[in-house]
Design a protein around this motif. Sequence first.
Motif: not given
Length: 175
Positions: A71-89
Amino acid sequence: MKKIIFFFLLFFISSNSYANNNIVYLDIQYIIDNSDLGLSYKKIVKSLQDKIKIEINSKQKIIKEKEIDINNKKNILKKDELNKNLIELDEMVKNYKNYRNDSAKKIIEEKKKYSSRILEILNPLLTKFVDSNNIVLVLEKKNILVGAKSLDITENILIMLNEETKKKKLLDEIN
């Protein structure tokens, strides 16, 4: 025909008056929970529950930290990286739920195993008690609506089970 019915009624009424009144009841769950052996098994299950609870809390904490981090990095991360982190979560949450369910099943199985061990010891003792006291029928207390306290043999059987446990040194085998 009326004579035959009369004799049947007379027979059944008279046979009921000679029925043996040696019927008792006992609370098996009370015996399992309060016997020395049962208390020892409860401690083992409690320590297992505590260990699992610590692990579950640790996994929850890690998931929450990961969620806050995303959530803290949501606006900073690229869409691909965000999706990767969400999949990990999501994977972490699935693993957590599976672990929690498996742990609950494991605890239930342990309780069943210990209860059946106690019942294996209890059954011959109960049979011996019934034979020696000319008891016709033993009912489980949970199925009794009202009964005289004098018909409750729970404490007698509990004492016998505790003596048998000491005699066979079953508590030493657990510890």
